[in-house]
Design a protein around this motif. Structure first.
Motif, PDB file in Angstrom:
ATOM      1  N   ALA A  45     109.873  32.569  75.645  1.00  0.00           N
ATOM      2  CA  ALA A  45     110.923  31.601  75.656  1.00  0.00           C
ATOM      3  C   ALA A  45     111.724  31.341  76.742  1.00  0.00           C
ATOM      4  CB  ALA A  45     111.796  31.794  74.345  1.00  0.00           C
ATOM      5  N   ASN A  46     111.717  32.216  77.791  1.00  0.00           N
ATOM      6  CA  ASN A  46     112.534  32.141  78.925  1.00  0.00           C
ATOM      7  C   ASN A  46     111.687  32.633  80.097  1.00  0.00           C
ATOM      8  OD1 ASN A  46     115.635  31.726  77.544  1.00  0.00           O
ATOM      9  ND2 ASN A  46     114.223  33.287  76.505  1.00  0.00           N
ATOM     10  N   ARG A  47     112.062  31.982  81.373  1.00  0.00           N
ATOM     11  CA  ARG A  47     111.716  32.660  82.703  1.00  0.00           C
ATOM     12  C   ARG A  47     112.416  33.707  83.024  1.00  0.00           C
ATOM     13  NH1 ARG A  47     107.956  28.931  84.903  1.00  0.00           N
ATOM     14  NH2 ARG A  47     106.992  27.617  83.289  1.00  0.00           N
ATOM     15  N   ILE A  48     111.873  34.990  82.728  1.00  0.00           N
ATOM     16  CA  ILE A  48     112.424  36.091  83.470  1.00  0.00           C
ATOM     17  C   ILE A  48     112.361  36.589  84.853  1.00  0.00           C
ATOM     18  CG2 ILE A  48     112.906  38.580  82.882  1.00  0.00           C
ATOM     19  CD1 ILE A  48     113.765  36.654  80.614  1.00  0.00           C
ATOM     20  N   ASP A  49     113.174  36.771  85.652  1.00  0.00           N
ATOM     21  CA  ASP A  49     113.147  37.188  86.987  1.00  0.00           C
ATOM     22  C   ASP A  49     112.917  38.554  87.128  1.00  0.00           C
ATOM     23  OD1 ASP A  49     113.402  34.343  88.178  1.00  0.00           O
ATOM     24  OD2 ASP A  49     115.222  34.433  87.038  1.00  0.00           O
ATOM     25  N   LEU A  50     113.498  39.495  86.364  1.00  0.00           N
ATOM     26  CA  LEU A  50     113.624  40.710  86.531  1.00  0.00           C
ATOM     27  C   LEU A  50     113.655  41.580  85.166  1.00  0.00           C
ATOM     28  CD1 LEU A  50     113.856  43.469  88.113  1.00  0.00           C
ATOM     29  CD2 LEU A  50     116.387  42.987  88.321  1.00  0.00           C
ATOM     30  N   PHE A  51     112.759  42.564  84.991  1.00  0.00           N
ATOM     31  CA  PHE A  51     112.899  43.378  83.762  1.00  0.00           C
ATOM     32  C   PHE A  51     113.164  44.555  84.007  1.00  0.00           C
ATOM     33  CE2 PHE A  51     109.289  39.907  83.159  1.00  0.00           C
ATOM     34  CZ  PHE A  51     109.659  39.723  81.768  1.00  0.00           C
ATOM     35  N   TYR A  52     114.250  45.298  83.153  1.00  0.00           N
ATOM     36  CA  TYR A  52     114.441  46.487  82.851  1.00  0.00           C
ATOM     37  C   TYR A  52     113.814  47.059  81.623  1.00  0.00           C
ATOM     38  CZ  TYR A  52     117.532  46.846  87.023  1.00  0.00           C
ATOM     39  OH  TYR A  52     118.042  46.638  88.233  1.00  0.00           O
ATOM     40  N   LEU A  53     112.956  47.932  81.776  1.00  0.00           N
ATOM     41  CA  LEU A  53     112.318  48.454  80.394  1.00  0.00           C
ATOM     42  C   LEU A  53     112.394  49.756  80.065  1.00  0.00           C
ATOM     43  CD1 LEU A  53     108.803  46.597  80.723  1.00  0.00           C
ATOM     44  CD2 LEU A  53     110.843  45.763  79.810  1.00  0.00           C
ATOM     45  N   ASP A  54     113.038  50.265  79.065  1.00  0.00           N
ATOM     46  CA  ASP A  54     113.019  51.593  78.750  1.00  0.00           C
ATOM     47  C   ASP A  54     111.652  51.979  78.399  1.00  0.00           C
ATOM     48  OD1 ASP A  54     113.892  54.266  77.959  1.00  0.00           O
ATOM     49  OD2 ASP A  54     114.775  53.601  76.087  1.00  0.00           O
ATOM     50  N   VAL A  55     111.319  53.300  78.633  1.00  0.00           N
ATOM     51  CA  VAL A  55     109.907  53.625  78.405  1.00  0.00           C
ATOM     52  C   VAL A  55     109.606  54.049  77.013  1.00  0.00           C
ATOM     53  CG1 VAL A  55     108.137  55.546  78.909  1.00  0.00           C
ATOM     54  CG2 VAL A  55     109.585  54.648  80.766  1.00  0.00           C
ATOM     55  N   HIS A  56     110.713  54.630  76.358  1.00  0.00           N
ATOM     56  CA  HIS A  56     110.562  54.864  74.874  1.00  0.00           C
ATOM     57  C   HIS A  56     111.291  53.777  74.124  1.00  0.00           C
ATOM     58  CE1 HIS A  56     109.078  58.765  75.835  1.00  0.00           C
ATOM     59  NE2 HIS A  56     109.998  59.017  76.808  1.00  0.00           N
ATOM     60  N   LEU A  57     110.365  53.154  73.313  1.00  0.00           N
ATOM     61  CA  LEU A  57     111.059  52.096  72.526  1.00  0.00           C
ATOM     62  C   LEU A  57     110.600  52.338  71.120  1.00  0.00           C
ATOM     63  CD1 LEU A  57     110.279  49.114  74.794  1.00  0.00           C
ATOM     64  CD2 LEU A  57     112.351  49.917  74.122  1.00  0.00           C
ATOM     65  N   PRO A  58     111.124  51.916  69.951  1.00  0.00           N
ATOM     66  CA  PRO A  58     111.001  52.008  68.648  1.00  0.00           C
ATOM     67  C   PRO A  58     109.328  51.539  68.341  1.00  0.00           C
ATOM     68  CG  PRO A  58     112.519  50.533  68.722  1.00  0.00           C
ATOM     69  CD  PRO A  58     112.325  51.098  70.035  1.00  0.00           C
ATOM     70  N   ASP A  59     109.100  50.557  68.561  1.00  0.00           N
ATOM     71  CA  ASP A  59     107.977  49.903  67.958  1.00  0.00           C
ATOM     72  C   ASP A  59     106.380  50.503  68.759  1.00  0.00           C
ATOM     73  OD1 ASP A  59     108.744  48.325  70.282  1.00  0.00           O
ATOM     74  OD2 ASP A  59     108.694  46.513  68.993  1.00  0.00           O
ATOM     75  N   VAL A  60     106.367  49.924  70.182  1.00  0.00           N
ATOM     76  CA  VAL A  60     105.498  50.471  71.195  1.00  0.00           C
ATOM     77  C   VAL A  60     106.401  50.857  72.421  1.00  0.00           C
ATOM     78  CG1 VAL A  60     103.859  48.952  70.112  1.00  0.00           C
ATOM     79  CG2 VAL A  60     105.236  48.170  72.272  1.00  0.00           C
ATOM     80  N   SER A  61     105.531  51.701  73.289  1.00  0.00           N
ATOM     81  CA  SER A  61     106.038  52.183  74.496  1.00  0.00           C
ATOM     82  C   SER A  61     106.536  51.071  75.484  1.00  0.00           C
ATOM     83  CB  SER A  61     105.229  53.090  75.232  1.00  0.00           C
ATOM     84  OG  SER A  61     104.219  52.544  75.788  1.00  0.00           O
ATOM     85  N   GLY A  62     107.299  51.254  76.379  1.00  0.00           N
ATOM     86  CA  GLY A  62     107.718  50.225  77.345  1.00  0.00           C
ATOM     87  C   GLY A  62     106.554  50.040  78.348  1.00  0.00           C
ATOM     88  N   LEU A  63     105.549  51.094  78.504  1.00  0.00           N
ATOM     89  CA  LEU A  63     104.461  50.948  79.384  1.00  0.00           C
ATOM     90  C   LEU A  63     103.468  49.794  78.744  1.00  0.00           C
ATOM     91  CD1 LEU A  63     103.856  54.425  80.220  1.00  0.00           C
ATOM     92  CD2 LEU A  63     104.980  52.886  81.706  1.00  0.00           C
ATOM     93  N   GLU A  64     103.442  49.897  77.311  1.00  0.00           N
ATOM     94  CA  GLU A  64     102.593  48.899  76.552  1.00  0.00           C
ATOM     95  C   GLU A  64     103.140  47.521  76.621  1.00  0.00           C
ATOM     96  OE1 GLU A  64      99.338  47.465  74.757  1.00  0.00           O
ATOM     97  OE2 GLU A  64      99.388  49.326  75.515  1.00  0.00           O
TER      98      GLU A  64
END
Length: 246
Positions: A45-64
């Protein structure tokens, strides 16, 4: 203004990172998500310029999640920074997902602010600067109009008139067929959903299956497109590529 998306399930850590970014005093818009499903919805829904992703997320991993983000053409080379407590995951991230750095927990403010400023100052990776944004030209009343393909919401053809619905407005062209539009635009950018419609999958908000001819509702666009019986399976198979499983 640059859009930064923080994806972190721990509210305290998410708020802490958000505060660090906002203290930089730049024109930055910080968006937040607590899981991968929510993050993917925000990034479409938005144009993101930079992502900060935690590797461990509750539904799927940050890598996925990062792999799914990379499947969206606009995000092929967008900056992705991982937040992790375990450096062992980063080799996979660098090799397969093309992330550009990582931050170890506990997060140090100076390190985080420095990398944010560095990446946003450089905008996107050099490889993207060499990639031309896809576009087409259409002629209207003797004037050639340039239309970027990623701004096309859907195309509608009726009574020998082709209407290009874009996020910037509608363009009507006489005697232009849907087949011609599909052959002119880059492969996969538009998908035929009906004998009279071709749609941008990435801009779909909802698909209403309650009617015999399914309706497509788009993000931030009032008019709807249709999915005919002949095209339902193909459209749904393409949509499934973008699903984040809970």
């Amino acid at each position: 203004m640059a859009n930064i998306l923080i994806v972190e399930d721990d509210k305290a850590q998410r708020e802490n990172l958000k505060t660090m970014i906002q203290e930089m005093g730049q024109a930055l818009c910080v968006l937040e998500a607590q899981n991968a499903h929510e993050a993917f919805e925000i990034s479409t829904a938005n144009r993101i310029d930079l992502f900060y992703l935690d590797v461990h997320l509750p539904d799927v991993s940050g890598l996925e999640l990062a792999r799914k983000i990379r499947e969206v053409p606009y995000y092929n080379f967008t900056w992705i920074i991982f937040i992790t407590s375990h450096i062992k995951y980063m080799l996979e991230a660098f090799k397969e997902i093309h992330c550009y750095d990582y931050i170890l927990k506990p997060i140090e403010k100076d390190a985080m602010q420095n990398i944010t400023m560095k990446l946003l100052t450089n905008n996107k990776p050099d490889i993207e600067e060499k990639t031309e944004r896809k576009h087409i030209f259409i002629e209207i009343s003797g004037v050639m109009v340039k239309i970027f393909v990623d701004e096309i919401v859907f195309v509608e053809v009726y009574r020998k008139t082709c209407v290009l619905h874009t996020i910037k407005g509608k363009y009507e062209v006489k005697n232009l067929s849907l087949k011609k539009i599909l052959s002119t635009t880059p492969k996969g950018s538009l998908v035929q959903s009906h004998k009279s419609y071709a749609i941008n999958i990435g801009l779909i908000q909802e698909i209403n299956k309650k009617l015999s001819c399914w309706e497509i509702i788009f993000k931030n666009y009032e008019e709807k497109a249709l999915i005919g019986d002949k095209y339902k399976d193909n459209v749904m198979n393409i949509c499934k590529q973008y699903i984040i499983r809970r």
